[in-house]
Design an enzyme around this catalytic site. Structure first.
Site, PDB file in Angstrom:
ATOM      1  CG  ASP A  92       0.111   2.176  -5.840  1.00 51.82           C
ATOM      2  OD1 ASP A  92      -1.057   1.773  -5.928  1.00 51.82           O
ATOM      3  OD2 ASP A  92       0.932   1.724  -5.005  1.00 51.82           O
ATOM      4  CG  ASN A 147      -5.184   2.069  -7.169  1.00 51.21           C
ATOM      5  OD1 ASN A 147      -4.375   2.096  -6.234  1.00 51.21           O
ATOM      6  ND2 ASN A 147      -6.388   1.539  -7.039  1.00 51.21           N
ATOM      7  CE  LYS A 148      -2.383  -4.153  -6.561  1.00 46.60           C
ATOM      8  NZ  LYS A 148      -1.022  -4.646  -6.934  1.00 46.60           N
ATOM      9  NE  ARG A 195       5.300  -3.541  -4.845  1.00 44.40           N
ATOM     10  CZ  ARG A 195       3.985  -3.603  -4.585  1.00 44.40           C
ATOM     11  NH1 ARG A 195       3.524  -3.279  -3.392  1.00 44.40           N
ATOM     12  NH2 ARG A 195       3.137  -3.970  -5.520  1.00 44.40           N
ATOM     13  N   GLY A 226       0.866  -1.169   0.000  1.00 41.64           N
ATOM     14  CA  GLY A 226       0.000   0.000   0.000  1.00 41.64           C
ATOM     15  C   GLY A 226       0.906   1.224   0.000  1.00 41.64           C
ATOM     16  CB  ALA A 227       1.038   4.147  -2.268  1.00 40.69           C
TER      17      ALA A 227
HETATM   18  O1  MRU Z   1       0.493  -4.018  -4.680  1.00 42.99           O
HETATM   19  P1  MRU Z   1      -0.116  -3.274  -3.522  1.00 42.99           P
HETATM   20  O2  MRU Z   1      -0.957  -4.140  -2.659  1.00 42.99           O
HETATM   21  O3  MRU Z   1       0.922  -2.494  -2.755  1.00 42.99           O
HETATM   22  O4  MRU Z   1      -1.068  -2.220  -4.218  1.00 42.99           O
HETATM   23  C1  MRU Z   1      -1.763  -1.316  -3.430  1.00 42.99           C
HETATM   24  C2  MRU Z   1      -2.702  -0.460  -4.182  1.00 42.99           C
HETATM   25  O5  MRU Z   1      -2.779  -0.492  -5.385  1.00 42.99           O
HETATM   26  C3  MRU Z   1      -3.468   0.529  -3.380  1.00 42.99           C
HETATM   27  O6  MRU Z   1      -4.715   0.762  -3.947  1.00 42.99           O
HETATM   28  C4  MRU Z   1      -2.670   1.845  -3.349  1.00 42.99           C
HETATM   29  O7  MRU Z   1      -1.382   1.621  -2.883  1.00 42.99           O
HETATM   30  C5  MRU Z   1      -3.317   2.868  -2.532  1.00 42.99           C
HETATM   31  S1  MRU Z   1      -3.197   2.467  -0.838  1.00 42.99           S
HETATM   32  C6  MRU Z   1      -3.903   3.634   0.105  1.00 42.99           C
END
Ligand code: MRU
Length: 347
Positions: free
Chosen positions: A242, A252-253, A94, A52-53
């Site tokens: 992100d 984002n994801k 990452r 999570g960012a």
């Molecule tokens: O691969 P991840 O689980 O780190 O991806 C996270 C996301 O895409 C979240 O939506 C993003 O980081 C926002 S978190 C507040």
């Protein structure tokens, strides 16, 4: 030690360690990890033990403090060299979430503002800065929740993707913060959580934290969004981010951009919730955002007793996608609610 019910990660200053909840073990086991070496921390980020960012950003700041504290360098020059080396190493874990380099750069600014002081003073300043970044994340996410809760006053259900809740930050979260704040204000909002293939952040993490907080939660498969929106089961879609480029294009994801397209088709508001540290003034548009590619096995083998796809079938595994700014109704930030065209003026 870290209070699991209160925050996702912490700075154990007594033992000079980054403490996290191992998110790969959730929802079935609540395991705390105390991380001290740069290799342990790199591995935790890479394997999504912490993710999570905003959470990655806060943990990177704590990591820089922990590693600096352990430094045996005798001169300022050697200390700075070691710091830069650790910074580059952690940033390489990452590529997509900008909060990682943002937090490391904040730590670097603190280091350079202390130049000329004793190394003990510099180490203390870095520890204080990491604690400040952690505290700020909590207040920032709360502010996002307050702005978001106002927008959701007439909404009784939302759809979200991945995990952009407290597990992706320190407390409250981004996309889930409006739900938590609305709940504190006496307004219960139901949440439909996309399971989020391939790593199931929605099914495992969002459902874990929401049900634990007493929020009515329904897990749905990623391919159900059109059904949900066509049948008006939700009044809004809320996601995290992100990295947000200057023109509002948002990484984002993986799967987020399809949600935005479906939401536009059915006239449902699509909100991106993010702290200012997720806005990247060095990237003009989504074309400049590096998308992390992950191991094919996350699709073909993980979660299954036996490999699920034929040996000869390849798998494509981009971890993120970019949603066009034109599909985003508004950004809910800690500084207020903004239209995509306003972004360039506020960052
Ligand atoms: O691969 P991840 O689980 O780190 O991806 C996270 C996301 O895409 C979240 O939506 C993003 O980081 C926002 S978190 C507040």
């Amino acid at each position: 030690m870290l209070d699991l019910n209160s925050q996702t990660a912490g700075f154990d200053r007594e033992n000079n360690a980054l403490v996290i909840i191992d998110q790969t073990r959730l929802p079935n086991e609540e395991v705390l990890l105390s991380l001290k070496t740069r290799e342990e921390i790199f591995d935790a980020v890479k394997t999504l033990k912490l993710r999570g960012a905003p959470c990655i950003g806060v943990c990177a700041a704590i990591a820089m403090a922990v590693l600096s504290n352990d430094s045996t360098a005798q001169t300022e020059e050697a200390f700075i060299k070691e710091f830069e080396d650790n910074a580059a190493y952690l940033i390489s874990s990452r590529p997509t979430a900008v909060n990682l380099s943002w937090a490391v750069n904040e730590m670097k600014k603190t280091l350079f503002s202390c130049k000329g002081q004793s190394l003990d003073n510099i180490k203390k300043a870095l520890c204080d800065k990491a604690s400040e970044i952690l505290e700020n994340d909590i207040s920032t996410c709360k502010a996002i929740g307050e702005y978001g809760a106002k927008l959701l006053e007439k909404t009784d259900a939302i759809l979200t993707h991945c995990n952009a809740g407290r597990l992706a930050c320190i407390k409250y979260g981004t996309a889930l913060s409006p739900v938590y704040v609305a709940k504190e204000q006496g307004h219960d909002i139901k949440v439909y959580a996309d399971e989020t293939r391939p790593l199931l952040q929605g099914a495992r993490l969002t459902a874990y934290e929401l049900t634990k907080a007493g929020v009515d939660t329904t897990v749905v498969c990623d391919n159900m969004s059109s059904y949900i929106m066509k049948n008006s089961l939700v009044g809004a879609v809320l996601v995290g981010a992100d990295r947000i480029a200057k023109n509002g294009d948002t990484a984002n994801k993986i799967g987020t951009s399809s949600l935005a397209i479906v939401a536009r088709h059915y006239g449902i508001p699509f909100y991106v919730c993010a702290p200012m540290s997720t806005f990247d003034k060095n990237t003009d548009n989504g074309g400049g955002i590096v998308i992390e590619m992950r191991d094919e096995a996350e699709i073909s083998e993980m979660w299954y007793e036996k490999r699920m796809t034929p040996e000869k079938a390849k798998a494509l595994n981009p971890a993120f996608d970019v949603t066009d700014a034109s599909l985003i109704t508004a950004f809910i930030t800690d500084k207020g609610v903004f239209k995509p065209e306003q972004i360039k003026d506020i960052i």
